[in-house]
Each structure stands twice: as structure tokens, then as C-alpha cells.
Design an enzyme around this catalytic site. Structure first.
Site, PDB file in Angstrom:
ATOM      1  CE1 TYR A  39     -53.949  -7.820 -19.539  1.00  0.00           C
ATOM      2  CE2 TYR A  39     -53.355  -7.833 -21.473  1.00  0.00           C
ATOM      3  CZ  TYR A  39     -53.144  -7.067 -19.860  1.00  0.00           C
ATOM      4  OH  TYR A  39     -52.190  -7.270 -19.825  1.00  0.00           O
TER       5      TYR A  39
ATOM      6  CD  GLU B 183     -72.414  26.235 -39.123  1.00  0.00           C
ATOM      7  OE1 GLU B 183     -72.620  26.223 -37.257  1.00  0.00           O
ATOM      8  OE2 GLU B 183     -71.691  27.032 -39.033  1.00  0.00           O
TER       9      GLU B 183
ATOM     10  CG  HIS C  44     -72.079  -2.316 -17.125  1.00  0.00           C
ATOM     11  ND1 HIS C  44     -73.613  -1.019 -16.794  1.00  0.00           N
ATOM     12  CD2 HIS C  44     -73.299  -2.084 -17.654  1.00  0.00           C
ATOM     13  CE1 HIS C  44     -73.987  -0.854 -16.678  1.00  0.00           C
ATOM     14  NE2 HIS C  44     -74.310  -1.858 -17.966  1.00  0.00           N
TER      15      HIS C  44
ATOM     16  CD  GLU D 211     -74.697   2.593 -21.494  1.00  0.00           C
ATOM     17  OE1 GLU D 211     -73.852   2.838 -21.744  1.00  0.00           O
ATOM     18  OE2 GLU D 211     -75.243   1.651 -22.875  1.00  0.00           O
TER      19      GLU D 211
ATOM     20  CD  GLN E 281     -62.930  -0.328 -17.906  1.00  0.00           C
ATOM     21  OE1 GLN E 281     -61.580  -0.045 -16.661  1.00  0.00           O
ATOM     22  NE2 GLN E 281     -62.978   1.134 -18.188  1.00  0.00           N
TER      23      GLN E 281
END
Length: 346
Positions: free
Chosen positions: A26, A227, A109, A195, A29
Site C-alpha cells: 500500500y 547556470e 514493472h 534511469e 502505486q
């Protein structure tokens, strides 16, 4: 030829009616899938280990909570929504002994199945439903009547399994946005590569290398941060919204010229060779074998490398400069995650 996009008209929601759907775990997802499916009218139960702190959370949100083993026994369709490195142990101890012919396993996955950390029996359907967004987004978009796009894949089970995957995608709201079909192999290998080489590993290393180059040349760390890190969001937002060409359309001519003439000197043929090597290590299973060994060995190198990254000068400079930016949400991600993990029983 473009990949077919499935929408709500392609799904058969009734496939999951009168069935019991179990979500094992839980977390991010897991809770999103469970809540969306419940709101779509399906019978959803939650499977958790006995002392999980998520038990009370799930009960308060209207779910029947059972032990993982009992949830698998009771369910027709079982989603494993646990972290990759925990899945095999949970499967071996609580899921595999309670599977029976015709049940369906769903993954978000493909790693555990593709690299055979989990070997499901042949008489069980094995599919994937992978939303392309975090759980909180899957939930919030659903509540707004929208959806997060998702991938589906069938490892075994044929037409019936695909119908179940599409019905599940329908139940979480993904077919409102669009669902693309892939394979466990393709999803797993491209996800890991993205990734490692681009989204996390590649970008992090590029930011730090740029920051270090300016600081070592005598420029102020604050200027280097602005930057090489701060302005990255502006550029990535433009790319997400309009693509690389759209980003280039939106920036100055000077920035555009520097982009198209200097970028290839940073990302060279040697860089691409290393990307190919990373992909090869993923495809061969070398990366996953290394990761499993690291996990089972207590995550010593993993923790060491993370700690080194946290001590980098860019982190201290960035923390100080973000305090001057009222428009940037101030979030202690590590603190938030720790609190979430505590509530969700991780």
C-alpha cells in the site's frame, strides 16, 4: 507504423466484475491503484504483512485488509505493488503457495519477471500495467476525471490476460489518457536504461560535472549552481511541453547556437559507447545480478555512494539559494519520504 493506442472504448470493464482484486502493498502505486479501482466499482482487498503500519491507513480508506497469503487465496487477480528487491521473497513465501490455475498476477514493472527473479506457473496469467507517472499523480488525475497514460504487457495468458490488463488500466483511469502495449523485456530494459544513462544517472553526473568545471575555474559556486542546476527545470519543462525543437524555438539565438554546435562535444561518441555498454549490462542481466547482490549484502556501497553525493558542494549551495526563491516549493524530500514510509509500513 505508430504503436496502437488503446482507450476506454477498447477495454472490457466487465472482465473484472464479480472478481476479487488484491493489491499487495500500500505504497505509492499500490494505494493509487487500489483507490481508483474501488472508485471504479471493483471489489478490492489489500494484502499486507501482519505488523505493517499501512493496515490502519488502508482500513480507514475503506478496504478489507488481510495477510498477503490470505489475500492471494481470496483473489482472482493479484497486483504485486512492492519494491523490486522485496518481490521475490514475498512471492516465494506468501504468493506462490496460494496461487491456483486461472489466477492473474499483475506487475507495475517487468524486472522480476523478465530477469526471472519470479517464475510464475504456466497456468497463471502474468501481465503488466505500468502507469507512466507516480502514484499520487495516478490518483489525482483519476479524481479529476482524467488519467495517466500507461503501458500494458502480456507475459503469459494470451487474449484473456490482455483483456484483464486493459480492464485494470480502465479501472485506474489510464485508458482515459491512452494505453500502449509493450513487452516485459522492452519495458524493463528501456526503463532501466533511461534511469541510468539519461534521467537520473546521466543528468546528475552532467549537472555535477558542469558545476565542478565552473567552480574549479574560479567562478562563484552560486553562479555555477544557477547556470548548471537551477535553470535545468526551465529547459526540461520546455522539452516536456514542446519537444527539443520547441525548446530551441523558445530560447535565445545565442543559447540555440551554443546548443547545436557544442552539445555534441559534451555527449561524444565515447559517451554513446558507454551508453551502449550500460544497455548491454542491462540486457545481459549483469546489472540486475549486481543489484541483487548489493541488496542482499546490506546495501553498503549503495549507502556509501548516496552519502558521498549528499556531501557534494552543490547540495549545500543549492539549499542556501533555494531559500531565496519563494516561488520554489520548499520540501524536505527525505523527511517527507521517511514520514510516508512510516505511515505506509515500508
Amino acid at each position: 507504423m505508430p504503436t496502437k493506442v488503446y482507450t476506454s472504448k477498447d477495454a472490457k470493464p466487465a472482465v473484472l466484475k464479480n472478481k476479487t482484486l488484491a493489491v499487495i502493498g500500500y505504497g505509492s502505486q499500490g494505494h493509487a491503484h487500489a483507490l481508483n479501482l474501488k472508485d471504479s466499482g471493483y471489489n478490492v482487498i489489500i494484502g499486507l504483512y501482519p505488523k505493517s503500519k499501512s493496515i490502519e491507513v488502508a482500513k480507514k480508506q475503506g478496504f478489507k485488509v488481510m495477510s498477503t497469503a490470505d489475500a492471494v487465496k481470496a483473489a482472482d487477480v493479484i497486483m504485486i505493488a512492492a519494491p523490486d528487491m522485496k518481490q521475490a521473497d514475498i512471492y516465494k513465501s506468501d504468493i506462490e503457495p496460494n496461487l491456483s490455475k486461472g489466477k492473474t498476477l499483475i506487475f507495475t514493472h517487468g524486472l522480476s519477471i523478465h530477469f526471472k527473479l519470479i517464475k510464475a506457473p504456466k497456468d497463471v496469467n502474468v501481465v503488466m500495467v505500468a502507469p507512466k507517472g507516480p502514484g499520487h499523480e495516478v490518483r489525482s488525475q483519476y479524481k479529476e476525471g482524467k488519467g495517466v497514460p500507461a503501458l500494458i504487457a502480456v507475459y503469459q495468458g494470451g487474449k484473456v490476460a490482455k483483456e484483464i490488463a486493459l480492464a485494470w488500466a480502465y479501472g485506474i483511469g489510464a485508458t482515459r489518457a491512452g494505453v500502449l502495449e509493450t513487452s516485459f523485456k522492452e519495458e524493463t530494459e528501456t526503463d532501466l536504461f533511461g534511469e541510468q544513462a539519461v534521467l537520473c544517472g546521466g543528468v546528475s553526473a552532467l549537472i555535477m560535472a558542469g558545476f565542478e568545471t565552473l567552480v574549479e575555474a574560479g567562478y562563484k559556486p552560486e553562479m555555477a549552481y544557477f547556470e548548471c542546476c537551477h535553470e535545468l527545470k526551465l529547459i526540461t519543462d520546455l522539452i516536456v511541453e514542446s519537444g527539443i525543437s520547441g525548446m530551441r524555438f523558445s530560447i535565445s539565438e545565442t543559447a540555440k547556437y551554443g546548443d547545436i554546435t557544442r552539445g555534441s562535444r559534451v555527449i561524444t561518441k565515447d559517451t554513446k559507447k558507454n551508453m551502449k555498454k550500460i544497455l548491454s549490462e542491462i540486457q545481459s542481466g549483469k546489472f540486475v545480478n549486481e543489484w541483487v547482490k548489493e541488496y542482499k549484502g546490506g546495501l553498503k556501497n549503495y549507502k556509501k555512494l548516496l552519502a558521498e553525493g549528499e556531501k557534494h558542494q552543490i547540495e549545500k549551495v543549492g539549499q542556501r539559494l533555494r531559500a531565496f526563491m519563494p516561488w520554489v516549493a520548499k520540501r524536505n524530500i527525505k523527511g517527507v519520504q521517511a514520514a510516508y514510509d512510516s505511515k505506509s509500513g515500508k
